[in-house]
Design a protein around this motif. Structure first.
Motif, PDB file in Angstrom:
ATOM      1  N   LYS A 152      -3.287  13.445  -1.903  1.00 19.09           N
ATOM      2  CA  LYS A 152      -4.339  13.388  -0.885  1.00 19.09           C
ATOM      3  C   LYS A 152      -3.512  13.932  -0.270  1.00 19.09           C
ATOM      4  N   ARG A 211       0.876  -1.388   0.247  1.00 21.25           N
ATOM      5  CA  ARG A 211       0.311   0.110   0.269  1.00 21.25           C
ATOM      6  C   ARG A 211       1.180   1.277   0.338  1.00 21.25           C
ATOM      7  N   TYR A 244      -0.070   1.639   7.392  1.00 21.72           N
ATOM      8  CA  TYR A 244      -0.499   0.779   6.617  1.00 21.72           C
ATOM      9  C   TYR A 244      -0.864  -0.807   6.860  1.00 21.72           C
ATOM     10  N   HIS A 303      -4.901  10.422   9.545  1.00 22.84           N
ATOM     11  CA  HIS A 303      -5.360  10.397   8.641  1.00 22.84           C
ATOM     12  C   HIS A 303      -4.630   8.939   8.490  1.00 22.84           C
ATOM     13  N   ARG A 304      -5.386   8.090   8.800  1.00 25.89           N
ATOM     14  CA  ARG A 304      -5.624   6.525   9.078  1.00 25.89           C
ATOM     15  C   ARG A 304      -6.627   6.055   7.627  1.00 25.89           C
ATOM     16  N   HIS A 305      -7.302   6.648   7.476  1.00 32.96           N
ATOM     17  CA  HIS A 305      -7.788   6.689   6.128  1.00 32.96           C
ATOM     18  C   HIS A 305      -7.301   6.102   4.796  1.00 32.96           C
ATOM     19  N   LEU A 306      -5.960   7.049   4.905  1.00 31.43           N
ATOM     20  CA  LEU A 306      -5.366   6.954   3.426  1.00 31.43           C
ATOM     21  C   LEU A 306      -4.819   5.337   3.727  1.00 31.43           C
ATOM     22  N   LYS A 346      -6.267   2.567   3.956  1.00 32.57           N
ATOM     23  CA  LYS A 346      -7.236   1.670   3.534  1.00 32.57           C
ATOM     24  C   LYS A 346      -7.566   1.594   1.798  1.00 32.57           C
ATOM     25  N   ASP A 347      -7.422   3.006   1.402  1.00 32.86           N
ATOM     26  CA  ASP A 347      -7.931   2.958   0.220  1.00 32.86           C
ATOM     27  C   ASP A 347      -7.014   2.116  -0.870  1.00 32.86           C
ATOM     28  N   ASP A 392      -8.007   8.206  -7.617  1.00 34.34           N
ATOM     29  CA  ASP A 392      -8.128   7.578  -5.980  1.00 34.34           C
ATOM     30  C   ASP A 392      -7.506   8.192  -5.512  1.00 34.34           C
TER      31      ASP A 392
END
Length: 338
Positions: A127, A62, A243, A188-191, A193-194, A108
């Motif tokens: 991002k 990732r 990650y 920003h832990r959502h990064l 998960k993409d 994305d």
């Protein structure tokens, strides 16, 4: 502890990215290709290097984090996956890898961060512009950050390092940047998960300034080397964990490069001629994955309409008004009755 001399050291790597332990040297100019291969991308020239084996086709890390440490002959790292001698240590950059990431995952908006605090050089795409907008960039901003809450000065054993010396502050500023990057990623832990891979390229030259000012036998240089080794180890572990154990973290240690640092490839953020007016980075127009579907719908609809017009026109041309048209038929009957 393992001692590395001008090495490429893999601090963290997922199981599906297979680095083989050995003393196979890798050229500095091939490191961008190596990074691209670890991320599952193709390269223009095959990398005939046995240190990296082919992994699963449908799995890719990732994120890839490459840290270049200048001004150090050896670096003691407590743990690592593998390490390889670095030959021909010429300057390199990851612009080609960044362009590949951005072109393949434009929708994305992946994180692309290239940072050299000592040169105040920063490149951000995707991002990263939103996530790292608060990251101190200039030396003045970083030094101001050292006096704020959460500064690394409160937790690091400075020993012989001074908070007032210029070279010492440069080194501590780079350590602060590493700390702030992990702090922002935790926020920003959502990064992680993409579906788009992220790319980080960091260049640290604080040790080079300490070596030039104090010498490699000085207590300041020894203390800084120990601090940086510990910080890098923790930095790699934090990023790897954020990650989901799916990130590759590499460290390149080199005292000096054999040639002046010149950016031979065009920077992804610098261009004089803009091919896309909506983008200031000279990027191509965004590719939509529905393009093929829309193209086929429009193409065959146009062909069907064209055939319909041809058939209708042919029938009108060969029509007998007296028998095929009700208008002429009614007219003829009225004439006969009169």
């Amino acid at each position: 502890l393992a001692i590395f001399f001008r090495f490429l050291t893999v601090l963290q790597s997922p199981e599906f990215v297979s680095f083989q332990k050995g003393d196979w040297p890798v050229s500095g100019e091939k490191i961008p290709d190596l990074v691209a291969l670890t991320m599952g991308f193709s390269v223009q020239e095959d990398l005939s290097w046995p240190g990296l084996q082919a992994g699963p086709l449908f799995q890719r890390p990732r994120a890839n984090v490459l840290v270049v440490v200048r001004g150090v002959d050896s670096l003691a790292l407590p743990q690592s996956v593998a390490s390889y001698p670095l030959e021909n240590p010429v300057p390199f950059n990851l612009d080609s890898v960044a362009e590949t990431v951005h072109s393949l995952f434009a929708e994305d908006t992946p994180v692309v961060l290239q940072l050299a605090p000592s040169e105040e050089r920063l490149y951000m795409l995707g991002k990263a512009n939103a996530v790292f907008e608060d990251l101190p960039v200039t030396l003045q901003q970083i030094r101001a950050r050292l006096s704020q809450d959460g500064s690394v000065l409160a937790s690091l054993p400075l020993n012989s390092l001074s908070r007032n010396a210029e070279a010492d502050l440069l080194f501590l500023s780079e350590v602060q940047v590493l700390h702030d990057i992990t702090a922002l990623l935790q926020r920003h832990r959502h990064l992680a998960k993409d579906h788009s891979p992220d790319l980080y390229s960091l260049e640290l030259s604080g040790l080079e300034e300490l070596s030039r000012l104090y010498g490699q036998d000085s207590p300041q240089y020894r203390d800084a080397t120990a601090i940086l080794a510990s910080v890098l180890q923790k930095f790699g572990e934090d990023v790897y964990g954020l990650y989901g154990n799916s990130a590759v973290v590499e460290v390149v240690t080199v005292k000096t490069f054999e040639a002046p640092l010149t950016r031979k490839s065009r920077s992804i953020l610098e261009s004089k001629q803009i091919s896309n007016p909506g983008s200031p980075y000279n990027l191509a127009y965004k590719y939509n994955f529905h393009y093929a579907v829309v193209f086929n719908i429009v193409l065959w609809l146009m062909i069907a309409l064209a055939l319909a017009v041809i058939v209708v026109g042919y029938n009108l041309w060969n029509m007998d008004p007296g028998y095929d048209s009700i208008i002429y038929r009614m007219t003829n009957q009225k004439i006969r009755m009169d």
